[in-house]
Write an enzyme that holds these catalytic residues in place. Structure first.
Site, PDB file in Angstrom:
ATOM      1  N   SER A  31       0.816  -1.218   0.000  1.00 26.46           N
ATOM      2  CA  SER A  31       0.000   0.000   0.000  1.00 26.46           C
ATOM      3  C   SER A  31       0.847   1.263   0.000  1.00 26.46           C
ATOM      4  O   SER A  31       1.650   1.477   0.905  1.00 26.46           O
ATOM      5  CB  SER A  31      -0.865   0.051   1.271  1.00 26.46           C
ATOM      6  OG  SER A  31      -2.061  -0.593   1.081  1.00 26.46           O
ATOM      7  N   HIS A  62      -8.955  -0.209  -9.507  1.00 25.38           N
ATOM      8  CA  HIS A  62      -7.866  -0.662  -8.655  1.00 25.38           C
ATOM      9  C   HIS A  62      -7.048  -1.747  -9.330  1.00 25.38           C
ATOM     10  O   HIS A  62      -6.464  -2.594  -8.672  1.00 25.38           O
ATOM     11  CB  HIS A  62      -8.410  -1.181  -7.311  1.00 25.38           C
ATOM     12  CG  HIS A  62      -8.653  -0.072  -6.349  1.00 25.38           C
ATOM     13  ND1 HIS A  62      -7.832   0.165  -5.266  1.00 25.38           N
ATOM     14  CD2 HIS A  62      -9.611   0.864  -6.304  1.00 25.38           C
ATOM     15  CE1 HIS A  62      -8.284   1.216  -4.605  1.00 25.38           C
ATOM     16  NE2 HIS A  62      -9.364   1.654  -5.207  1.00 25.38           N
ATOM     17  N   HIS A  84      -5.132  -9.236  -1.926  1.00 27.23           N
ATOM     18  CA  HIS A  84      -5.244  -9.482  -0.480  1.00 27.23           C
ATOM     19  C   HIS A  84      -6.281 -10.566  -0.178  1.00 27.23           C
ATOM     20  O   HIS A  84      -7.317 -10.653  -0.836  1.00 27.23           O
ATOM     21  CB  HIS A  84      -5.665  -8.201   0.246  1.00 27.23           C
ATOM     22  CG  HIS A  84      -4.632  -7.117   0.229  1.00 27.23           C
ATOM     23  ND1 HIS A  84      -4.628  -6.129  -0.713  1.00 27.23           N
ATOM     24  CD2 HIS A  84      -3.570  -6.888   1.042  1.00 27.23           C
ATOM     25  CE1 HIS A  84      -3.604  -5.317  -0.483  1.00 27.23           C
ATOM     26  NE2 HIS A  84      -2.943  -5.755   0.573  1.00 27.23           N
ATOM     27  N   ALA A 114       2.534  -2.178   4.369  1.00 25.95           N
ATOM     28  CA  ALA A 114       2.225  -1.191   5.403  1.00 25.95           C
ATOM     29  C   ALA A 114       1.675  -1.993   6.575  1.00 25.95           C
ATOM     30  O   ALA A 114       0.863  -2.898   6.380  1.00 25.95           O
ATOM     31  CB  ALA A 114       1.180  -0.211   4.891  1.00 25.95           C
TER      32      ALA A 114
HETATM   33 CL1  6GU Z   1      -3.075  -1.586  12.874  1.00 22.77          CL
HETATM   34  N1  6GU Z   1      -3.453  -3.672  11.365  1.00 22.77           N
HETATM   35  C1  6GU Z   1      -3.410  -4.345  10.223  1.00 22.77           C
HETATM   36  N2  6GU Z   1      -3.875  -5.596  10.227  1.00 22.77           N
HETATM   37  N3  6GU Z   1      -2.945  -3.856   9.084  1.00 22.77           N
HETATM   38  C2  6GU Z   1      -2.483  -2.596   9.103  1.00 22.77           C
HETATM   39  C3  6GU Z   1      -2.488  -1.824  10.262  1.00 22.77           C
HETATM   40  C4  6GU Z   1      -2.998  -2.408  11.414  1.00 22.77           C
HETATM   41  N4  6GU Z   1      -1.958  -0.617   9.971  1.00 22.77           N
HETATM   42  C5  6GU Z   1      -1.634  -0.657   8.676  1.00 22.77           C
HETATM   43  N5  6GU Z   1      -1.943  -1.845   8.135  1.00 22.77           N
END
Ligand code: 6GU
Length: 273
Positions: A31, A62, A84, A114
Site C-alpha cells: 500500500s 484498482h 489481499h 504497510a
Molecule cells: Cl493496525 N493492522 C493491520 N492488520 N494492518 C495494518 C495496520 C494495522 N496498519 C496498517 N496496516
C-alpha cells in the site's frame, strides 16, 4: 481443467513474450509503496487483467500491474498492487503471482507492506526488517494437493526470511543512515483492524507488527525455494497502544512521509543483491 502448474507456465509464457530480459529479482510493493515501480527503467507494464490466469480484480479502478525492467542495473519484476486475502481471494489466488515470478526465473523476492506497530518502542514512520512471521489467518496457501514440481509437501520455514540477506539489509540501512527496526510480522486476515485485545495477543505472542498481507506470499516463496527479504513500513500504532482511533488516511499519510527513505533503502538492497 488445467492444473496450477500448467496455469503458471501459461502466464509466464505470456509475460515472456512481452519482455527481452529475464528478471531475477521480484518486488511486491505494498500500500502506497508502488512508487518504486515508477523508477524502473525501460519498463514493460502488463496489467494483471491482461495476464492469463491472474486473479480477476473486482474493484473498479484498482487494477494493478507488473512492471518489468531494470532497477539499479538489475533485471526486476515488480507487482504494483497485490491481491489481499481480505478481498475474498483464496490464499492460493493471492500468491499465484509469486509462482509466476518463480517461473520467470526470479529467485530473490523483496516483499513490502504497510503495517501497524504492536511493539511499543516503534513509532509511525519506522521501517521494520521482517525476521519472521506468524500466520494467524487460520489458512495456508499450500493447503490442498501438493505438486512436487513446485515444492515440498512440508516446507521448512526455519529460515523463510533469508538469514544471508538480513545482514545485507542492515548494512544498506546503516550506509544510508536510515533507522531500521527489526521484528516479527503477524498476519491477520483483515479487513478490520485488530481490536485492542487482539493487539495484546499479538504482543504476548511476540509480534512487533500486524498486517493483512505478506505471510501467504512468503510461504509460497519458501515453497518455491526463493530467498526472501521482508520490509514493513509502520504506518500507525496498532489499536489500544495510543489513545486514538485508527484510520486508513493515517496509513496513506505515513507512507507518503517515509516514501523517500523506503525508496532509497530498497534501491540500495536491489543494487547489492
Ligand atoms: Cl493496525 N493492522 C493491520 N492488520 N494492518 C495494518 C495496520 C494495522 N496498519 C496498517 N496496516
Amino acid at each position: 481443467m488445467k492444473n496450477m502448474f500448467d496455469k503458471i507456465e501459461e502466464s509466464a509464457k505470456f509475460i515472456n513474450s512481452k519482455i527481452k530480459n529475464k528478471p531475477e529479482i521480484g518486488l511486491i510493493l505494498g500500500s502506497g509503496l508502488g512508487v518504486l515501480a515508477d523508477e524502473i527503467e525501460n519498463p514493460v507494464k502488463i496489467n494483471y487483467s491482461d495476464i492469463p490466469n491472474f486473479p480477476v480484480s473486482t474493484v473498479e479502478g484498482h487494477d494493478g500491474c507488473l512492471v518489468i525492467g531494470t532497477l539499479q542495473g538489475k533485471e526486476v519484476v515488480a507487482m504494483k498492487g497485490r491481491f489481499h486475502y481480505y478481498e475474498g481471494y483464496s490464499q492460493q489466488e493471492t500468491t499465484f503471482p509469486v509462482r509466476v515470478m518463480k517461473s520467470l526465473g526470479v529467485d530473490k523476492l523483496i516483499v513490502t507492506n504497510a503495517a501497524g506497530g504492536s511493539n511499543k518502542n516503534f513509532k509511525p514512520g519506522n521501517l521494520m526488517l521482517i525476521k519472521d512471521h506468524i500466520n494467524f489467518s487460520g489458512n495456508n496457501p499450500l493447503m490442498g494437493p501438493n505438486d512436487n514440481r513446485l515444492g515440498d509437501r512440508f516446507p521448512d520455514m526455519s529460515s523463510a526470511y533469508s538469514p544471508k540477506y538480513l545482514d545485507l539489509v542492515r548494512d544498506c540501512a546503516k550506509e544510508l543512515n536510515i533507522e531500521l527496526k527489526e521484528g516479527v510480522y503477524m498476519f491477520f486476515s483483515g479487513p478490520t483492524y485488530e481490536t485492542p485485545a487482539e493487539v495484546k495477543l499479538a504482543q504476548i505472542l511476540g509480534a512487533d507488527a500486524v498486517g493483512m498481507s505478506t505471510a501467504p506470499e512468503v510461504i509460497v516463496a519458501s515453497h518455491s525455494k526463493m530467498d526472501v527479504i521482508g520490509i514493513s513500513c509502520i504506518t500507525n500504532m496498532a489499536a489500544g497502544i495510543l489513545d486514538q482511533p485508527l484510520n486508513h488516511e493515517e496509513v496513506i499519510e505515513t507512507t507518503t512521509r517515509v516514501k523517500s527513505e523506503f525508496l532509497s533503502l530498497v534501491k540500495n538492497i536491489v543494487e547489492k543483491l
